[in-house]
Enzyme design. Structure first.
Site, PDB file in Angstrom:
ATOM      1  N   ARG A  99       0.817  -1.212   0.000  1.00 17.10           N
ATOM      2  CA  ARG A  99       0.000   0.000   0.000  1.00 17.10           C
ATOM      3  C   ARG A  99       0.850   1.260   0.000  1.00 17.10           C
ATOM      4  O   ARG A  99       0.562   2.209  -0.733  1.00 17.10           O
ATOM      5  CB  ARG A  99      -0.919  -0.004   1.226  1.00 17.10           C
ATOM      6  CG  ARG A  99      -1.857   1.191   1.326  1.00 17.10           C
ATOM      7  CD  ARG A  99      -2.943   1.133   0.279  1.00 17.10           C
ATOM      8  NE  ARG A  99      -2.598   1.836  -0.958  1.00 17.10           N
ATOM      9  CZ  ARG A  99      -3.037   1.472  -2.156  1.00 17.10           C
ATOM     10  NH1 ARG A  99      -3.788   0.411  -2.298  1.00 17.10           N
ATOM     11  NH2 ARG A  99      -2.710   2.165  -3.219  1.00 17.10           N
ATOM     12  N   LYS A 134       2.108  25.071  -3.384  1.00 15.07           N
ATOM     13  CA  LYS A 134       0.857  24.435  -2.962  1.00 15.07           C
ATOM     14  C   LYS A 134       1.022  22.915  -3.058  1.00 15.07           C
ATOM     15  O   LYS A 134       0.452  22.246  -3.925  1.00 15.07           O
ATOM     16  CB  LYS A 134      -0.313  24.926  -3.809  1.00 15.07           C
ATOM     17  CG  LYS A 134      -0.598  26.415  -3.614  1.00 15.07           C
ATOM     18  CD  LYS A 134      -1.710  26.894  -4.524  1.00 15.07           C
ATOM     19  CE  LYS A 134      -1.953  28.393  -4.342  1.00 15.07           C
ATOM     20  NZ  LYS A 134      -2.975  28.917  -5.260  1.00 15.07           N
ATOM     21  N   LYS A 166       4.482  39.181  -2.628  1.00 11.99           N
ATOM     22  CA  LYS A 166       3.085  38.878  -2.935  1.00 11.99           C
ATOM     23  C   LYS A 166       2.169  40.012  -2.479  1.00 11.99           C
ATOM     24  O   LYS A 166       2.596  40.981  -1.851  1.00 11.99           O
ATOM     25  CB  LYS A 166       2.689  37.568  -2.251  1.00 11.99           C
ATOM     26  CG  LYS A 166       3.542  36.376  -2.645  1.00 11.99           C
ATOM     27  CD  LYS A 166       3.009  35.654  -3.840  1.00 11.99           C
ATOM     28  CE  LYS A 166       1.723  34.939  -3.540  1.00 11.99           C
ATOM     29  NZ  LYS A 166       1.172  34.296  -4.759  1.00 11.99           N
ATOM     30  N   GLU A 199       4.381  40.565  -7.423  1.00 12.62           N
ATOM     31  CA  GLU A 199       3.052  40.263  -7.938  1.00 12.62           C
ATOM     32  C   GLU A 199       2.269  41.555  -8.185  1.00 12.62           C
ATOM     33  O   GLU A 199       2.261  42.450  -7.337  1.00 12.62           O
ATOM     34  CB  GLU A 199       2.311  39.396  -6.930  1.00 12.62           C
ATOM     35  CG  GLU A 199       0.886  39.043  -7.318  1.00 12.62           C
ATOM     36  CD  GLU A 199       0.229  38.190  -6.246  1.00 12.62           C
ATOM     37  OE1 GLU A 199       0.443  36.970  -6.247  1.00 12.62           O
ATOM     38  OE2 GLU A 199      -0.492  38.761  -5.403  1.00 12.62           O
ATOM     39  N   ASP A 220      -1.007  38.472 -11.806  1.00  8.87           N
ATOM     40  CA  ASP A 220      -1.971  37.661 -11.072  1.00  8.87           C
ATOM     41  C   ASP A 220      -3.396  37.961 -11.513  1.00  8.87           C
ATOM     42  O   ASP A 220      -3.868  39.100 -11.437  1.00  8.87           O
ATOM     43  CB  ASP A 220      -1.826  37.911  -9.570  1.00  8.87           C
ATOM     44  CG  ASP A 220      -2.728  37.004  -8.751  1.00  8.87           C
ATOM     45  OD1 ASP A 220      -2.681  35.780  -8.979  1.00  8.87           O
ATOM     46  OD2 ASP A 220      -3.475  37.517  -7.890  1.00  8.87           O
TER      47      ASP A 220
END
Length: 283
Positions: A99, A134, A166, A199, A220
């Site tokens: 597994r 992410k 950002k 950004e 963005d």
């Protein structure tokens, strides 16, 4: 990834401990210690294989006496019914490793396959598909590797790899500093070898970032039309990255705007695992 890093080997060891802990009660109660088996890893879906050496390492750490033959390598296309690898050894060991080995292999192959679909969509353009941060905590190295197997490229591995200013960084500074000031401050306070990326969400901010000599401007959630305007503005003098809400249906239009890089979070956080199984066969 035939030569696995120490960190991945340690991750596998920790994952084995998580899964087996004090033993495999079912296997230990049913399978005689002297029983030997032959098992094959079989693709049950079409896609790009990634992580076969990681899967093999799981079996090796469970039992170093297990032997194997690989018939497919990372980066190869597989289809339903393809035998990826053959393993021989103690039946108990094969069952205990099954597994966990498949979990790594299915996850990595799913990411490679998803990435490959995006790469295929932008063929003929100059853009590259990038991953993001992410990723699944603890699995970043494997997931980012899978992106490269699928034909994509890695963005920052972690927060220490480069400056990426950002929206929330900007929001916390904007009352006192302009975008140019923010870029300048970052350049003054970081090593000269690091690139400065910032950004922006509209053409006016992109223009200010360009005039502030950012190395990379992240566009963005901008429309392809506005991206084209920024592409014409910078005229190849800095890199342009597109991000935000880009999916398999829109990525071609984004690439055709002329941007250099397209970052897609879904290739890691939402990729569907490839269906792969382990079947025992008679010797």
């Amino acid at each position: 990834m035939s030569d696995l890093s120490i960190s991945i080997k340690q991750l596998i060891s920790k994952s084995i401990q998580e899964d087996i802990s004090h033993g495999d009660i079912t296997t230990d109660s049913l399978i005689p210690p002297e029983s030997n088996g032959l098992a094959v890893i079989v693709a049950k879906d079409s896609g790009i294989l990634a992580g076969i050496h990681i899967a093999i390492e799981v079996f090796f750490q469970i039992d170093p006496d297990i032997t194997y033959n690989m018939f497919v390598n990372d980066g190869d296309q597989v289809k339903n019914g393809d035998i990826v690898a053959e393993l021989k050894g103690k039946t108990k060991s094969l069952l205990k490793a099954e597994r966990l080995a498949l979990n790594f292999l299915q996850r990595a192959s799913g990411i490679a396959t998803e990435t490959g679909e995006y790469v295929k969509k932008i063929e003929g353009t100059n853009a590259r598909i990038l991953d993001t941060r992410k990723t699944t905590p603890g699995l970043r190295e494997i997931e980012k590797y899978a992106v490269t197997v699928g034909g994509g490229y890695s963005h920052r591995f972690n927060l220490s790899d480069g400056v990426l200013i950002k929206d929330n960084h900007i929001s916390s500074l904007r009352s006192e500093l302009t975008l140019r000031d923010i870029i300048s401050k970052a350049r003054q306070n970081t090593p000269h070898t690091l690139t400065i990326e910032i950004e922006v969400e509209n053409y006016e901010d992109a223009k200010e970032a360009f005039e502030g000599k950012a190395d990379i401007i992240l566009l963005d959630n901008m429309t392809p039309e506005n991206m084209k305007r920024v592409v014409e503005l910078v005229d190849g003098q800095c890199l342009l990255e597109a991000s935000g809400g880009i999916n398999i249906d829109t990525v071609r239009l984004v690439a055709e705007s002329g941007v250099d890089l397209i970052s897609v979070g879904s290739i890691t956080h939402s990729a569907k695992s490839l269906d792969i199984s382990l079947d025992f066969r008679a010797e």
